[in-house]
Design a protein around this motif. Structure first.
Motif, mmCIF file in Angstrom:
data_model
loop_
_atom_site.group_PDB
_atom_site.id
_atom_site.type_symbol
_atom_site.label_atom_id
_atom_site.label_comp_id
_atom_site.label_asym_id
_atom_site.label_seq_id
_atom_site.Cartn_x
_atom_site.Cartn_y
_atom_site.Cartn_z
ATOM 1 N N MET A 1 0.849 -1.185 0.000
ATOM 2 C CA MET A 1 0.000 0.000 0.000
ATOM 3 C C MET A 1 0.884 1.234 0.000
ATOM 4 N N PRO A 2 0.640 2.220 -0.912
ATOM 5 C CA PRO A 2 1.486 3.396 -0.972
ATOM 6 C C PRO A 2 1.319 4.279 0.260
ATOM 7 N N ALA A 3 2.349 5.057 0.573
ATOM 8 C CA ALA A 3 2.270 6.013 1.671
ATOM 9 C C ALA A 3 1.164 7.026 1.385
ATOM 10 N N LYS A 4 0.729 7.734 2.420
ATOM 11 C CA LYS A 4 -0.405 8.658 2.293
ATOM 12 C C LYS A 4 -0.229 9.651 1.143
ATOM 13 N N ASN A 5 0.943 10.230 0.980
ATOM 14 C CA ASN A 5 1.181 11.230 -0.060
ATOM 15 C C ASN A 5 1.723 10.642 -1.356
ATOM 16 N N ASP A 6 1.972 9.362 -1.385
ATOM 17 C CA ASP A 6 2.496 8.709 -2.580
ATOM 18 C C ASP A 6 1.340 8.405 -3.530
ATOM 19 N N PRO A 7 1.393 8.918 -4.760
ATOM 20 C CA PRO A 7 0.290 8.687 -5.687
ATOM 21 C C PRO A 7 0.208 7.261 -6.207
ATOM 22 N N GLY A 8 1.192 6.447 -5.903
ATOM 23 C CA GLY A 8 1.161 5.058 -6.332
ATOM 24 C C GLY A 8 1.920 4.824 -7.620
ATOM 25 N N PRO A 9 2.042 3.577 -8.014
ATOM 26 C CA PRO A 9 2.857 3.213 -9.170
ATOM 27 C C PRO A 9 2.258 3.629 -10.515
ATOM 28 N N SER A 10 0.972 3.978 -10.552
ATOM 29 C CA SER A 10 0.360 4.341 -11.824
ATOM 30 C C SER A 10 0.754 5.735 -12.289
ATOM 31 N N VAL A 11 1.285 6.573 -11.383
ATOM 32 C CA VAL A 11 1.707 7.926 -11.747
ATOM 33 C C VAL A 11 3.169 7.880 -12.173
ATOM 34 N N LYS A 12 3.419 8.296 -13.418
ATOM 35 C CA LYS A 12 4.763 8.180 -13.993
ATOM 36 C C LYS A 12 5.673 9.356 -13.664
ATOM 37 N N ASP A 13 5.098 10.544 -13.406
ATOM 38 C CA ASP A 13 5.895 11.736 -13.105
ATOM 39 C C ASP A 13 5.413 12.301 -11.770
ATOM 40 N N LYS A 14 5.973 11.777 -10.683
ATOM 41 C CA LYS A 14 5.512 12.128 -9.344
ATOM 42 C C LYS A 14 5.755 13.602 -9.007
ATOM 43 N N GLU A 15 6.829 14.195 -9.509
ATOM 44 C CA GLU A 15 7.130 15.606 -9.241
ATOM 45 C C GLU A 15 6.041 16.508 -9.829
ATOM 46 N N THR A 16 5.666 16.255 -11.060
ATOM 47 C CA THR A 16 4.603 17.029 -11.701
ATOM 48 C C THR A 16 3.284 16.802 -10.977
ATOM 49 N N TYR A 17 3.013 15.558 -10.603
ATOM 50 C CA TYR A 17 1.790 15.229 -9.874
ATOM 51 C C TYR A 17 1.691 16.062 -8.597
ATOM 52 N N GLU A 18 2.769 16.088 -7.815
ATOM 53 C CA GLU A 18 2.756 16.831 -6.556
ATOM 54 C C GLU A 18 2.585 18.333 -6.793
ATOM 55 N N ALA A 19 3.240 18.880 -7.817
ATOM 56 C CA ALA A 19 3.096 20.308 -8.124
ATOM 57 C C ALA A 19 1.650 20.638 -8.490
ATOM 58 N N LEU A 20 1.023 19.781 -9.260
ATOM 59 C CA LEU A 20 -0.369 20.004 -9.645
ATOM 60 C C LEU A 20 -1.305 19.887 -8.454
ATOM 61 N N ARG A 21 -1.051 18.938 -7.573
ATOM 62 C CA ARG A 21 -1.872 18.790 -6.361
ATOM 63 C C ARG A 21 -1.735 20.028 -5.483
ATOM 64 N N GLU A 22 -0.505 20.571 -5.378
ATOM 65 C CA GLU A 22 -0.294 21.791 -4.594
ATOM 66 C C GLU A 22 -1.041 22.969 -5.201
ATOM 67 N N ASP A 23 -1.197 22.971 -6.525
ATOM 68 C CA ASP A 23 -1.946 24.028 -7.210
ATOM 69 C C ASP A 23 -3.453 23.826 -7.090
ATOM 70 N N GLY A 24 -3.862 22.713 -6.511
ATOM 71 C CA GLY A 24 -5.277 22.486 -6.293
ATOM 72 C C GLY A 24 -5.944 21.521 -7.253
ATOM 73 N N ALA A 25 -5.173 20.881 -8.108
ATOM 74 C CA ALA A 25 -5.755 19.919 -9.052
ATOM 75 C C ALA A 25 -6.242 18.686 -8.302
ATOM 76 N N SER A 26 -7.298 18.076 -8.813
ATOM 77 C CA SER A 26 -7.789 16.836 -8.218
ATOM 78 C C SER A 26 -6.744 15.736 -8.427
ATOM 79 N N LYS A 27 -6.870 14.665 -7.658
ATOM 80 C CA LYS A 27 -5.934 13.544 -7.803
ATOM 81 C C LYS A 27 -5.988 12.970 -9.216
ATOM 82 N N GLN A 28 -7.204 12.830 -9.738
ATOM 83 C CA GLN A 28 -7.369 12.249 -11.067
ATOM 84 C C GLN A 28 -6.757 13.141 -12.148
ATOM 85 N N LYS A 29 -7.039 14.444 -12.057
ATOM 86 C CA LYS A 29 -6.510 15.372 -13.049
ATOM 87 C C LYS A 29 -4.982 15.425 -12.967
ATOM 88 N N ALA A 30 -4.448 15.503 -11.747
ATOM 89 C CA ALA A 30 -2.996 15.565 -11.575
ATOM 90 C C ALA A 30 -2.329 14.313 -12.141
#
Length: 84
Positions: free
Chosen positions: A1-30
């Protein structure tokens, strides 16, 4: 099970994902944008939405398919992008 802030193995670019989440994007959109960028299918700008020009926001809204974007103010575009 991934850590709370880890988007999991399906996300290929975790840095971009985190930046988008910080900007307010939904998990799915990010995840969708991060994976698309990792695949070079789009060139997504990971700057904060407020730091972008209205034209840049309009282009992103167009890519996402937000209706009524041509009548929106910059603040309305930001809200629509975040809620997409």
């Amino acid at each position: 099970m991934p850590a709370k802030n880890d988007p999991g193995p399906s996300v290929k670019d975790k840095e971009t994902y985190e930046a988008l989440r910080e900007d307010g994007a939904s998990k799915q959109k990010a995840a969708r944008i991060a994976n698309a960028q990792a695949n070079d299918s789009i060139d997504h700008d990971s700057r904060k939405l407020e730091d972008r020009t209205k034209d840049e926001l309009y282009e992103e809204a167009q890519e996402i398919g937000i209706e009524g974007r041509s009548d929106m103010t910059k603040d309305e575009l930001i809200e629509a992008i975040r809620n997409s």
